[in-house]
Design a protein around this motif. Structure first.
Motif, PDB file in Angstrom:
ATOM      1  N   UNK A  28       0.864  -1.255  -0.122  1.00 19.19           N
ATOM      2  CA  UNK A  28       0.087  -0.178  -0.234  1.00 19.19           C
ATOM      3  C   UNK A  28       0.970   1.092   0.096  1.00 19.19           C
ATOM      4  N   UNK A  29       0.824   2.211  -1.024  1.00 18.93           N
ATOM      5  CA  UNK A  29       1.543   3.341  -1.041  1.00 18.93           C
ATOM      6  C   UNK A  29       0.986   4.397  -0.174  1.00 18.93           C
ATOM      7  N   UNK A  30       2.013   5.150   0.247  1.00 19.29           N
ATOM      8  CA  UNK A  30       1.750   6.331   0.905  1.00 19.29           C
ATOM      9  C   UNK A  30       0.642   7.079   0.344  1.00 19.29           C
ATOM     10  N   UNK A  31       0.867   7.293  -0.938  1.00 20.83           N
ATOM     11  CA  UNK A  31      -0.046   8.002  -2.004  1.00 20.83           C
ATOM     12  C   UNK A  31      -1.408   7.322  -1.627  1.00 20.83           C
ATOM     13  N   UNK A  32      -1.610   6.397  -1.967  1.00 18.97           N
ATOM     14  CA  UNK A  32      -2.974   5.636  -1.584  1.00 18.97           C
ATOM     15  C   UNK A  32      -3.815   5.694  -0.230  1.00 18.97           C
ATOM     16  N   UNK A  33      -2.777   5.513   0.756  1.00 16.13           N
ATOM     17  CA  UNK A  33      -3.437   5.954   2.062  1.00 16.13           C
ATOM     18  C   UNK A  33      -3.723   7.414   2.152  1.00 16.13           C
ATOM     19  N   UNK A  34      -3.090   8.447   1.825  1.00 17.62           N
ATOM     20  CA  UNK A  34      -3.457   9.774   1.872  1.00 17.62           C
ATOM     21  C   UNK A  34      -4.695  10.119   1.046  1.00 17.62           C
ATOM     22  N   UNK A  35      -4.908   9.289  -0.051  1.00 13.46           N
ATOM     23  CA  UNK A  35      -5.892   9.641  -1.001  1.00 13.46           C
ATOM     24  C   UNK A  35      -7.058   9.214  -0.380  1.00 13.46           C
ATOM     25  N   UNK A  38      -8.076  11.652   2.316  1.00 15.71           N
ATOM     26  CA  UNK A  38      -8.673  12.906   1.652  1.00 15.71           C
ATOM     27  C   UNK A  38     -10.007  12.774   1.191  1.00 15.71           C
ATOM     28  N   UNK A  39     -10.305  11.584   0.979  1.00 18.65           N
ATOM     29  CA  UNK A  39     -11.922  11.187   0.740  1.00 18.65           C
ATOM     30  C   UNK A  39     -12.542  10.727   1.741  1.00 18.65           C
ATOM     31  N   UNK A  40     -12.152  10.740   2.817  1.00 17.23           N
ATOM     32  CA  UNK A  40     -13.040  10.773   3.990  1.00 17.23           C
ATOM     33  C   UNK A  40     -13.140   9.367   4.739  1.00 17.23           C
ATOM     34  N   UNK A  41     -12.026   8.334   4.189  1.00 15.31           N
ATOM     35  CA  UNK A  41     -12.020   7.282   5.003  1.00 15.31           C
ATOM     36  C   UNK A  41     -11.452   7.589   6.496  1.00 15.31           C
ATOM     37  N   UNK A  42     -11.755   6.569   7.277  1.00 16.20           N
ATOM     38  CA  UNK A  42     -11.487   6.603   8.758  1.00 16.20           C
ATOM     39  C   UNK A  42     -10.261   5.858   8.734  1.00 16.20           C
ATOM     40  N   UNK A  43      -9.488   5.949   9.939  1.00 16.49           N
ATOM     41  CA  UNK A  43      -8.535   5.045  10.104  1.00 16.49           C
ATOM     42  C   UNK A  43      -8.891   3.612  10.275  1.00 16.49           C
ATOM     43  N   UNK A  44     -10.060   3.525  10.927  1.00 14.31           N
ATOM     44  CA  UNK A  44     -10.518   1.928  11.042  1.00 14.31           C
ATOM     45  C   UNK A  44     -10.871   1.271   9.744  1.00 14.31           C
ATOM     46  N   UNK A  45     -11.317   2.171   8.822  1.00 16.52           N
ATOM     47  CA  UNK A  45     -11.557   1.664   7.481  1.00 16.52           C
ATOM     48  C   UNK A  45     -10.131   1.392   6.781  1.00 16.52           C
ATOM     49  N   UNK A  46      -9.414   2.399   6.750  1.00 17.74           N
ATOM     50  CA  UNK A  46      -8.155   1.952   6.233  1.00 17.74           C
ATOM     51  C   UNK A  46      -7.283   0.596   6.870  1.00 17.74           C
ATOM     52  N   UNK A  47      -7.172   0.729   8.346  1.00 20.91           N
ATOM     53  CA  UNK A  47      -6.783  -0.674   8.933  1.00 20.91           C
ATOM     54  C   UNK A  47      -7.466  -1.916   8.329  1.00 20.91           C
ATOM     55  N   UNK A  48      -8.646  -1.541   8.083  1.00 27.78           N
ATOM     56  CA  UNK A  48      -9.098  -3.164   7.593  1.00 27.78           C
ATOM     57  C   UNK A  48      -8.608  -3.548   6.077  1.00 27.78           C
ATOM     58  N   UNK A  49      -7.854  -2.478   5.649  1.00 25.11           N
ATOM     59  CA  UNK A  49      -7.431  -2.983   4.152  1.00 25.11           C
ATOM     60  C   UNK A  49      -5.944  -3.488   4.153  1.00 25.11           C
TER      61      UNK A  49
END
Length: 50
Positions: A28-35, A38-49
């Motif tokens: 997972x690129x840093x760019x992807x995480x920042x995107x 920026x589009x409203x994902x929560x940390x919990x949602x991102x951690x699930x990925x």
């Protein structure tokens, strides 16, 4: 978590995703995480990925 601790979780390797910075242990690129953020994902949602 300090900035230094966060930066220690990022790696860049020319052989992985053309050298883009990634989260260590993932593709997972840093760019992807920042995107996502920026589009409203929560940390919990991102951690699930991860």
């Amino acid at each position: 978590m300090t900035d230094r601790e966060l930066l220690n979780r990022i790696a860049a390797n020319p052989k992985v995703i053309v050298g883009k910075p990634v989260i260590k242990g993932t593709h997972l690129t840093v760019e992807y995480i920042l995107n996502l953020l920026a589009h409203g994902a929560t940390v919990t949602e991102i951690q699930g990925r991860i």
